[in-house]
Design a protein around this motif. Structure first.
Motif, PDB file in Angstrom:
ATOM      1  N   SER A 150       0.827  -1.204   0.000  1.00 24.96           N
ATOM      2  CA  SER A 150       0.000   0.000   0.000  1.00 24.96           C
ATOM      3  C   SER A 150       0.859   1.251   0.000  1.00 24.96           C
ATOM      4  CB  SER A 150      -0.940   0.009   1.214  1.00 24.96           C
ATOM      5  OG  SER A 150      -0.208   0.146   2.408  1.00 24.96           O
ATOM      6  N   ARG A 151       0.261   2.307  -0.476  1.00 21.43           N
ATOM      7  CA  ARG A 151       0.892   3.632  -0.451  1.00 21.43           C
ATOM      8  C   ARG A 151      -0.194   4.675  -0.263  1.00 21.43           C
ATOM      9  NH1 ARG A 151      -0.159   6.338  -5.097  1.00 21.43           N
ATOM     10  NH2 ARG A 151      -0.670   5.152  -6.988  1.00 21.43           N
ATOM     11  N   PRO A 152       0.160   5.840   0.258  1.00 19.47           N
ATOM     12  CA  PRO A 152      -0.855   6.896   0.413  1.00 19.47           C
ATOM     13  C   PRO A 152      -1.401   7.343  -0.941  1.00 19.47           C
ATOM     14  CG  PRO A 152       1.105   7.373   1.727  1.00 19.47           C
ATOM     15  CD  PRO A 152       1.460   6.239   0.828  1.00 19.47           C
ATOM     16  N   ILE A 153      -2.690   7.625  -0.978  1.00 19.86           N
ATOM     17  CA  ILE A 153      -3.281   8.180  -2.196  1.00 19.86           C
ATOM     18  C   ILE A 153      -2.828   9.624  -2.383  1.00 19.86           C
ATOM     19  CG2 ILE A 153      -5.461   8.809  -3.321  1.00 19.86           C
ATOM     20  CD1 ILE A 153      -6.760   6.440  -1.855  1.00 19.86           C
ATOM     21  N   HIS A 154      -2.803  10.370  -1.284  1.00 19.08           N
ATOM     22  CA  HIS A 154      -2.315  11.750  -1.310  1.00 19.08           C
ATOM     23  C   HIS A 154      -1.180  11.869  -0.289  1.00 19.08           C
ATOM     24  CE1 HIS A 154      -5.700  12.959  -3.809  1.00 19.08           C
ATOM     25  NE2 HIS A 154      -6.513  12.349  -2.966  1.00 19.08           N
ATOM     26  N   PRO A 155       0.064  11.697  -0.729  1.00 16.22           N
ATOM     27  CA  PRO A 155       1.187  11.725   0.215  1.00 16.22           C
ATOM     28  C   PRO A 155       1.319  13.068   0.925  1.00 16.22           C
ATOM     29  CG  PRO A 155       1.859  10.856  -1.937  1.00 16.22           C
ATOM     30  CD  PRO A 155       0.492  11.440  -2.111  1.00 16.22           C
ATOM     31  N   SER A 156       1.730  13.003   2.180  1.00 14.87           N
ATOM     32  CA  SER A 156       2.009  14.229   2.939  1.00 14.87           C
ATOM     33  C   SER A 156       3.373  14.780   2.531  1.00 14.87           C
ATOM     34  CB  SER A 156       2.022  13.931   4.442  1.00 14.87           C
ATOM     35  OG  SER A 156       0.789  13.441   4.885  1.00 14.87           O
ATOM     36  N   LYS A 157       3.556  16.054   2.803  1.00 14.51           N
ATOM     37  CA  LYS A 157       4.855  16.683   2.573  1.00 14.51           C
ATOM     38  C   LYS A 157       5.624  16.765   3.888  1.00 14.51           C
ATOM     39  CE  LYS A 157       3.624  19.453  -1.465  1.00 14.51           C
ATOM     40  NZ  LYS A 157       3.594  20.820  -2.065  1.00 14.51           N
ATOM     41  N   ALA A 158       6.928  16.683   3.790  1.00 18.94           N
ATOM     42  CA  ALA A 158       7.775  16.800   4.973  1.00 18.94           C
ATOM     43  C   ALA A 158       7.537  18.163   5.627  1.00 18.94           C
ATOM     44  CB  ALA A 158       9.242  16.641   4.602  1.00 18.94           C
ATOM     45  N   PRO A 159       7.666  18.253   6.954  1.00 17.92           N
ATOM     46  CA  PRO A 159       7.410  19.537   7.623  1.00 17.92           C
ATOM     47  C   PRO A 159       8.428  20.612   7.280  1.00 17.92           C
ATOM     48  CG  PRO A 159       8.237  17.906   9.178  1.00 17.92           C
ATOM     49  CD  PRO A 159       7.955  17.173   7.911  1.00 17.92           C
ATOM     50  N   ASP A 160       9.618  20.211   6.832  1.00 22.68           N
ATOM     51  CA  ASP A 160      10.675  21.189   6.563  1.00 22.68           C
ATOM     52  C   ASP A 160      11.200  21.029   5.140  1.00 22.68           C
ATOM     53  OD1 ASP A 160      10.730  22.186   9.290  1.00 22.68           O
ATOM     54  OD2 ASP A 160      11.708  20.296   9.815  1.00 22.68           O
ATOM     55  N   TYR A 161      11.789  22.105   4.634  1.00 26.53           N
ATOM     56  CA  TYR A 161      12.437  22.061   3.337  1.00 26.53           C
ATOM     57  C   TYR A 161      13.753  21.292   3.457  1.00 26.53           C
ATOM     58  CZ  TYR A 161       9.156  25.572   1.647  1.00 26.53           C
ATOM     59  OH  TYR A 161       8.012  26.234   1.274  1.00 26.53           O
ATOM     60  N   PRO A 162      14.180  20.626   2.369  1.00 25.55           N
ATOM     61  CA  PRO A 162      15.421  19.842   2.455  1.00 25.55           C
ATOM     62  C   PRO A 162      16.661  20.698   2.655  1.00 25.55           C
ATOM     63  CG  PRO A 162      14.622  19.944   0.189  1.00 25.55           C
ATOM     64  CD  PRO A 162      13.536  20.527   1.056  1.00 25.55           C
ATOM     65  N   THR A 163      16.593  21.952   2.268  1.00 34.29           N
ATOM     66  CA  THR A 163      17.711  22.877   2.463  1.00 34.29           C
ATOM     67  C   THR A 163      17.168  24.162   3.081  1.00 34.29           C
ATOM     68  OG1 THR A 163      17.436  23.802   0.243  1.00 34.29           O
ATOM     69  CG2 THR A 163      18.977  21.972   0.477  1.00 34.29           C
TER      70      THR A 163
END
Length: 377
Positions: A150-163
């Motif tokens: 299974s995988r999320p239908i609408h994935p969440s975004k990480a709380p922070d930017y990668p940089t």
């Protein structure tokens, strides 16, 4: 005989002392508990429209000996929680959702707040944060389907930017004598980080500057670069996106290792949710013997999450009449189980997971009166 009695009394005394000592350690400070709950499933996963977290807080300091779990906090459930000496109620659905303009005895939700405060009981709601969590409600619901990925239908975004920063600005500097001036000026702008690398364009050696900057710093960078047309005309500005989280998000798209008939899937779902009845809408051209390989599911009310998802079957608590018709017209069968019936069973797993996560520091109990308000008769 006397020595035997003495040993018995001594042993009993040690047991009593051990129980008292153990009981005295069986609590957590409310703030520490809230931090641990957020570590378990971050509230940042919740939808922006939701009302999650600590909704009612007794005056500090407040210690929690008993955490009481319920899907819905009704007046009947509140009475049970008070009888069982709960210090904090974790109500999956937030009992306070719309703003309250007054706290009186007039409505049942206002009465819940009054009773909580009068009895020094906190109320905490995770709701869609637990829907999105990898170990949350939707993942629990997927367990009833059989072996699947299974995988999320609408994935969440990480709380922070990668940089650092929200934007990246890139441009080239041709003349070496300009480079130090430009870099020095840019580094004086707060919220900007600068990196450089060699590049070649039109058979000419250049230094390519790459800036990560905050939204506020971006305007200052643009203002600086606009003073030099050579830089500004070749400037690229990129808006950075927070990365998607692979296992976190709304709904689940589940692919079974082996297809089963729709009839078999219905029995699996009824068994998992401990239901004697579910509601079924057959997709156009489908029968109970039709194979099911892909299931899209969403605990609670799933219309907005499931809409447009390609699957053999939709599984949720409730959908509108017209959304069911739309799905069926596409050959997608729909199973509806009533809203909270797709959520409540998760609380047993949650209790076990929280016992481990909190290292058995507090008592965790499930409501016995919490139930879906709708019944088949």
């Amino acid at each position: 005989m006397l020595s035997s009695r003495v040993r018995l009394v001594a042993t009993t005394a040690r047991l009593v002392h051990s129980q008292i000592y153990s009981s005295s350690r069986s609590f957590m400070d409310l703030k520490a508990l809230l931090c641990s709950l957020n570590d378990f499933a971050s509230l940042s996963f919740a939808e922006s429209w939701d009302n999650v977290g600590l909704l009612v807080e007794p005056s500090p300091p407040h210690t929690v000996n008993t955490l009481f779990l319920t899907n819905d906090l009704t007046e009947e459930v509140m009475e049970e929680a008070l009888q069982k000496k709960a210090d904090l109620i974790l109500s999956y659905h937030p009992p306070i959702f719309r703003p309250m303009k007054r706290i009186t005895w007039k409505t049942w939700k206002e009465r819940l707040v009054i009773q909580a405060l009068e009895n020094r009981v906190g109320i905490y709601s995770p709701h869609t944060a637990y829907d999105a969590a990898p170990q949350g409600v939707n993942s629990w619901l997927a367990k009833g389907l059989g072996v699947c990925t299974s995988r999320p239908i609408h994935p969440s975004k990480a709380p922070d930017y990668p940089t650092e920063g929200t934007h990246r600005v890139e441009f080239s500097v041709t003349h070496t004598q300009d480079l130090d001036k430009v870099v020095s000026a840019l580094k004086e702008i707060a919220g900007v980080s600068v990196t450089s690398f060699s590049a070649r364009a039109d058979d000419e050696e250049q230094t390519r500057l790459s800036l990560n900057c905050t939204q506020q710093a971006l305007m200052q960078v643009v203002a600086f670069l606009s003073q030099n047309r050579q830089f500004y005309q070749k400037t690229e500005i990129l808006s950075l996106e927070k990365p998607l989280l692979l296992y976190t998000g709304m709904g689940r798209l589940c692919t079974l290792d082996e297809s089963v008939s729709l009839e078999t899937m219905i029995e699996r779902i009824k068994s998992h949710l401990k239901l004697s009845h579910v509601r079924l809408a057959l997709g156009i051209g489908k029968t109970l013997e039709s194979p099911v390989k892909v299931v899209a599911l969403c605990a609670g009310s799933g219309s907005s999450v499931l809409q447009g998802t390609d699957a053999d079957l939709y599984l949720t608590g409730e959908m509108s009449h017209h959304d069911v018709l739309d799905a069926a017209s596409q050959g997608i069968s729909v199973i509806l189980c009533e809203h909270s019936n797709t959520e409540r069973g998760f609380l047993s797993d949650l209790r076990d997971m929280l016992h481990a996560h909190l290292e058995n520091k507090i008592n965790i109990i499930l409501s016995e009166t919490d139930r879906d308000p709708l019944h088949v008769i």
